[in-house]
Write a protein that holds these residues in place. Structure first.
Motif, PDB file in Angstrom:
ATOM      1  N   SER A 131       0.834  -1.198   0.000  1.00 50.60           N
ATOM      2  CA  SER A 131       0.000   0.000   0.000  1.00 50.60           C
ATOM      3  C   SER A 131       0.873   1.254   0.000  1.00 50.60           C
ATOM      4  CB  SER A 131      -0.912   0.007   1.230  1.00 50.60           C
ATOM      5  OG  SER A 131      -1.545   1.256   1.378  1.00 50.60           O
ATOM      6  N   GLN A 132       0.399   2.258  -0.733  1.00 56.18           N
ATOM      7  CA  GLN A 132       1.116   3.531  -0.736  1.00 56.18           C
ATOM      8  C   GLN A 132       0.995   4.255   0.606  1.00 56.18           C
ATOM      9  OE1 GLN A 132       3.225   4.882  -3.131  1.00 56.18           O
ATOM     10  NE2 GLN A 132       3.035   2.750  -3.816  1.00 56.18           N
ATOM     11  N   GLY A 133       0.130   3.755   1.468  1.00 54.93           N
ATOM     12  CA  GLY A 133       0.055   4.305   2.810  1.00 54.93           C
ATOM     13  C   GLY A 133       1.295   4.056   3.631  1.00 54.93           C
ATOM     14  N   VAL A 134       2.207   3.198   3.106  1.00 52.63           N
ATOM     15  CA  VAL A 134       3.457   2.951   3.818  1.00 52.63           C
ATOM     16  C   VAL A 134       4.300   4.214   3.881  1.00 52.63           C
ATOM     17  CG1 VAL A 134       4.804   2.255   1.792  1.00 52.63           C
ATOM     18  CG2 VAL A 134       5.312   1.247   4.019  1.00 52.63           C
ATOM     19  N   ARG A 135       4.091   5.135   2.942  1.00 49.73           N
ATOM     20  CA  ARG A 135       4.835   6.391   2.971  1.00 49.73           C
ATOM     21  C   ARG A 135       4.575   7.138   4.282  1.00 49.73           C
ATOM     22  NH1 ARG A 135       6.636   9.403  -1.218  1.00 49.73           N
ATOM     23  NH2 ARG A 135       5.357   8.158  -2.653  1.00 49.73           N
ATOM     24  N   THR A 136       3.308   7.274   4.624  1.00 47.67           N
ATOM     25  CA  THR A 136       2.951   7.970   5.862  1.00 47.67           C
ATOM     26  C   THR A 136       3.390   7.181   7.084  1.00 47.67           C
ATOM     27  OG1 THR A 136       1.043   8.947   4.742  1.00 47.67           O
ATOM     28  CG2 THR A 136       1.043   8.979   7.148  1.00 47.67           C
ATOM     29  N   GLN A 137       3.239   5.858   7.030  1.00 46.30           N
ATOM     30  CA  GLN A 137       3.590   5.021   8.176  1.00 46.30           C
ATOM     31  C   GLN A 137       5.071   5.128   8.520  1.00 46.30           C
ATOM     32  OE1 GLN A 137       2.701   0.886   7.530  1.00 46.30           O
ATOM     33  NE2 GLN A 137       3.401   0.251   9.564  1.00 46.30           N
ATOM     34  N   LEU A 138       5.935   4.946   7.533  1.00 47.43           N
ATOM     35  CA  LEU A 138       7.385   5.006   7.796  1.00 47.43           C
ATOM     36  C   LEU A 138       7.834   6.430   8.091  1.00 47.43           C
ATOM     37  CD1 LEU A 138       8.746   2.519   5.102  1.00 47.43           C
ATOM     38  CD2 LEU A 138       8.071   2.070   7.468  1.00 47.43           C
ATOM     39  N   ARG A 139       7.232   7.414   7.419  1.00 43.30           N
ATOM     40  CA  ARG A 139       7.595   8.804   7.693  1.00 43.30           C
ATOM     41  C   ARG A 139       7.297   9.170   9.144  1.00 43.30           C
ATOM     42  NH1 ARG A 139       3.571  12.833   5.245  1.00 43.30           N
ATOM     43  NH2 ARG A 139       2.485  12.070   7.107  1.00 43.30           N
ATOM     44  N   ASP A 140       6.116   8.757   9.647  1.00 41.16           N
ATOM     45  CA  ASP A 140       5.769   9.065  11.036  1.00 41.16           C
ATOM     46  C   ASP A 140       6.728   8.385  12.004  1.00 41.16           C
ATOM     47  OD1 ASP A 140       3.700  10.580  10.084  1.00 41.16           O
ATOM     48  OD2 ASP A 140       2.150   9.071  10.455  1.00 41.16           O
ATOM     49  N   MET A 141       7.178   7.167  11.653  1.00 44.89           N
ATOM     50  CA  MET A 141       8.152   6.487  12.517  1.00 44.89           C
ATOM     51  C   MET A 141       9.457   7.276  12.592  1.00 44.89           C
ATOM     52  SD  MET A 141       7.623   2.466  11.458  1.00 44.89           S
ATOM     53  CE  MET A 141       9.006   1.970  12.493  1.00 44.89           C
ATOM     54  N   VAL A 142       9.919   7.767  11.462  1.00 44.30           N
ATOM     55  CA  VAL A 142      11.187   8.502  11.448  1.00 44.30           C
ATOM     56  C   VAL A 142      11.044   9.851  12.148  1.00 44.30           C
ATOM     57  CG1 VAL A 142      12.876   9.615   9.944  1.00 44.30           C
ATOM     58  CG2 VAL A 142      12.013   7.332   9.396  1.00 44.30           C
ATOM     59  N   LEU A 143       9.940  10.555  11.890  1.00 47.30           N
ATOM     60  CA  LEU A 143       9.749  11.856  12.535  1.00 47.30           C
ATOM     61  C   LEU A 143       9.603  11.715  14.042  1.00 47.30           C
ATOM     62  CD1 LEU A 143       7.308  13.606  10.007  1.00 47.30           C
ATOM     63  CD2 LEU A 143       9.774  13.958  10.285  1.00 47.30           C
ATOM     64  N   ALA A 144       9.003  10.618  14.489  1.00 39.86           N
ATOM     65  CA  ALA A 144       8.851  10.409  15.929  1.00 39.86           C
ATOM     66  C   ALA A 144      10.169  10.024  16.593  1.00 39.86           C
ATOM     67  CB  ALA A 144       7.796   9.337  16.194  1.00 39.86           C
ATOM     68  N   ASP A 145      11.032   9.307  15.840  1.00 42.94           N
ATOM     69  CA  ASP A 145      12.300   8.860  16.426  1.00 42.94           C
ATOM     70  C   ASP A 145      13.361   8.829  15.327  1.00 42.94           C
ATOM     71  OD1 ASP A 145      14.305   7.836  17.971  1.00 42.94           O
ATOM     72  OD2 ASP A 145      13.479   5.799  18.099  1.00 42.94           O
ATOM     73  N   PRO A 146      14.013   9.951  15.054  1.00 36.20           N
ATOM     74  CA  PRO A 146      15.029   9.975  13.985  1.00 36.20           C
ATOM     75  C   PRO A 146      16.214   9.050  14.236  1.00 36.20           C
ATOM     76  CG  PRO A 146      14.354  12.212  14.603  1.00 36.20           C
ATOM     77  CD  PRO A 146      13.782  11.283  15.638  1.00 36.20           C
ATOM     78  N   SER A 147      16.358   8.564  15.443  1.00 32.23           N
ATOM     79  CA  SER A 147      17.506   7.697  15.731  1.00 32.23           C
ATOM     80  C   SER A 147      17.406   6.346  15.027  1.00 32.23           C
ATOM     81  CB  SER A 147      17.632   7.484  17.243  1.00 32.23           C
ATOM     82  OG  SER A 147      16.498   6.792  17.752  1.00 32.23           O
ATOM     83  N   ILE A 148      16.250   5.988  14.482  1.00 36.42           N
ATOM     84  CA  ILE A 148      16.122   4.691  13.793  1.00 36.42           C
ATOM     85  C   ILE A 148      16.752   4.742  12.415  1.00 36.42           C
ATOM     86  CG2 ILE A 148      14.003   4.155  15.039  1.00 36.42           C
ATOM     87  CD1 ILE A 148      12.446   4.756  12.511  1.00 36.42           C
ATOM     88  N   ILE A 149      17.150   5.926  11.949  1.00 33.60           N
ATOM     89  CA  ILE A 149      17.822   6.012  10.653  1.00 33.60           C
ATOM     90  C   ILE A 149      19.163   5.277  10.742  1.00 33.60           C
ATOM     91  CG2 ILE A 149      18.835   7.581   8.951  1.00 33.60           C
ATOM     92  CD1 ILE A 149      16.833   9.678   9.794  1.00 33.60           C
ATOM     93  N   GLY A 150      19.374   4.387   9.791  1.00 40.29           N
ATOM     94  CA  GLY A 150      20.578   3.564   9.811  1.00 40.29           C
ATOM     95  C   GLY A 150      20.367   2.217  10.467  1.00 40.29           C
TER      96      GLY A 150
END
Length: 443
Positions: A131-150
């Motif tokens: 689903s293209q809704g994954v864009r919002t799902q993953l974006r919200d995860m990163v915005l809530a916790d940028p430390s998950i990058i990497g």
């Protein structure tokens, strides 16, 4: 002269008159036929009701389950923030290509090389499974916790609507590939993911929390439920006191003359007015004249209040009439005033009927669609309304909008929303019955 026989007491032995057929058997047969007609009518009604419920449940119970895929998503910094500008430009994290991360995770799961030149067609099919809704799902995860990058995170992502329908058996996969949206490779991947438990059906919480969406898998009733809640609260706060006060005055205090008779006739007529007329009235008065915002819960609540008032007034007056006159006479006889008689004795005894009429009026208002369409509550609203003045929609209007969508997956969501609405209406009517039986007094 003919001798007339006498019995031992000397009385004339009377000859029994012929028995007359006064139609008793015919009336008995008519009664049996009438009972049979009644049973047939009840049976027909139950049959069609059962057919309706069966059709709705069969088409809508699958909406409460949604196909999801468990992916090990790698939040690659080269995709999210290749230039390292997230500290100076926060919009970088919001505009990253998050669907690419989900597609790469699915490709890794299926053993497909995302860098190979000959895999572009397969990669497009892979993107079509998520689903293209994954864009919002993953974006919200990163915005809530940028430390998950990497890092790599296990994430349940929604499958695309066509994949979800195919997984639920709603698409005939035996037809040629050119005549269906789900391709043979996607069907093979679905079988692989299902076999290892990566693709399963989970409870669809989004049906109750998501707002409006053009994608069926990310469309929900959250905004509609909040809008309906606001409107029901407005109807309850306005219609109940106004309706009860008007009923008490007309039944207990108003003189009986042609003016009160005219008011009673008009109230009874208003109860039979089509609901769309109240929508026209609300559009003219509340939107065009008063300047209230269109598609707001406040306007919808005011319109439904006007529509519900006659029902509450009629039910309240019937409940007041059901209180025996001896209650009033007894209260007045011991020195109570007219006001004390009504509010201390009559009104408490009529409360069960008043509550029943109010709940039935609210249930009627909850299922109304036509007046809300005229005041603009068919707007595409994706965000929750914070106040009754914010744009919103209602549950029956949401059903109407989903029913007009062309996507196959919206059919099950339409039926699922109907099930929710029927459950609300059944609960409200059951509450009315229980309240009446709990507090009703028989005289």
């Amino acid at each position: 002269m003919t001798d007339i026989p006498f019995d031992q007491a000397g009385a004339v032995d009377a000859v029994a008159p012929p028995r007359r057929d006064i139609g008793i058997q015919r009336r008995y047969r008519a009664e049996r036929r009438f009972r049979l007609y009644g049973l047939i009518a009840i049976g027909i009604g139950i049959f069609f009701l059962a057919a309706l419920l069966f059709t709705v449940v069969r088409g809508g119970y699958t909406a409460f389950w949604q196909t999801s895929i468990n992916l090990a998503v790698s939040f690659d910094p080269d995709v999210i923030d290749a230039d390292g500008k997230r500290d100076s430009d926060p919009n970088v994290l919001a505009t990253a290509n998050y669907p690419l991360l989900a597609r790469n995770a699915l490709a890794t799961k299926l053993g497909i090389d995302v860098d190979a030149e000959g895999n572009r067609a397969e990669l497009r099919l892979l993107s079509g499974m998520i689903s293209q809704g994954v864009r919002t799902q993953l974006r919200d995860m990163v915005l809530a916790d940028p430390s998950i990058i990497g890092t790599t995170q296990n994430v349940w992502v929604l499958a695309a609507a066509d994949v979800d329908s195919a997984h639920k058996g709603q698409i005939d996969l035996s037809v040629p590939e050119s005549r269906r949206k789900v391709k043979d490779k996607q069907v093979g991947w679905m079988k692989t993911l299902t076999a290892d438990g990566t693709m399963i059906e989970r409870f669809n919480r989004g049906l109750f929390t998501f707002g409006a969406s053009s994608r069926p898998e990310t469309a929900g009733m959250g905004v509609a439920l909040i809008g309906s809640l606001y409107m029901m609260l407005i109807v309850l706060v306005l219609a109940l006191p106004i309706g009860v006060a008007a009923s008490i005055y007309l039944e207990e205090f108003a003189p009986k003359n042609r003016w009160t008779d005219l008011i009673e006739v008009n109230i009874n007529n208003l109860a039979a007015v089509p609901s769309i007329v109240f929508g026209l009235l609300g559009l003219a008065v509340f939107v065009n004249f008063a300047g209230l915002p269109r598609s707001a819960s406040l306007v919808g609540g005011l319109v439904l209040t006007l529509m519900t008032l006659p029902t509450i007034i009629i039910a309240t007056r019937a409940a007041l009439k059901a209180v025996p006159p001896s209650i009033r006479s007894g209260a007045l006889g011991i020195g109570a005033s007219r006001m004390q008689t009504v509010f201390h004795h009559v009104l408490p005894l009529a409360a069960p009927g008043i509550l029943t009429g109010t709940i039935i009026g609210l249930a009627q208002a909850l299922g109304e669609t036509a007046p809300l369409l005229l005041i603009g509550m068919v707007a595409f609203v994706a965000d929750y309304p914070a106040t009754p003045l914010d744009p919103a929609t209602a549950l029956p209007v949401q059903i109407y909008m989903w029913a007009n969508e062309a996507e196959r997956a919206f059919v099950e969501r339409t039926s699922g929303a109907i099930i929710i609405l029927l459950l609300f209406l059944a609960a409200m009517n059951l509450a009315a019955i229980l309240l009446r039986r709990r507090f009703e007094r028989r005289w």
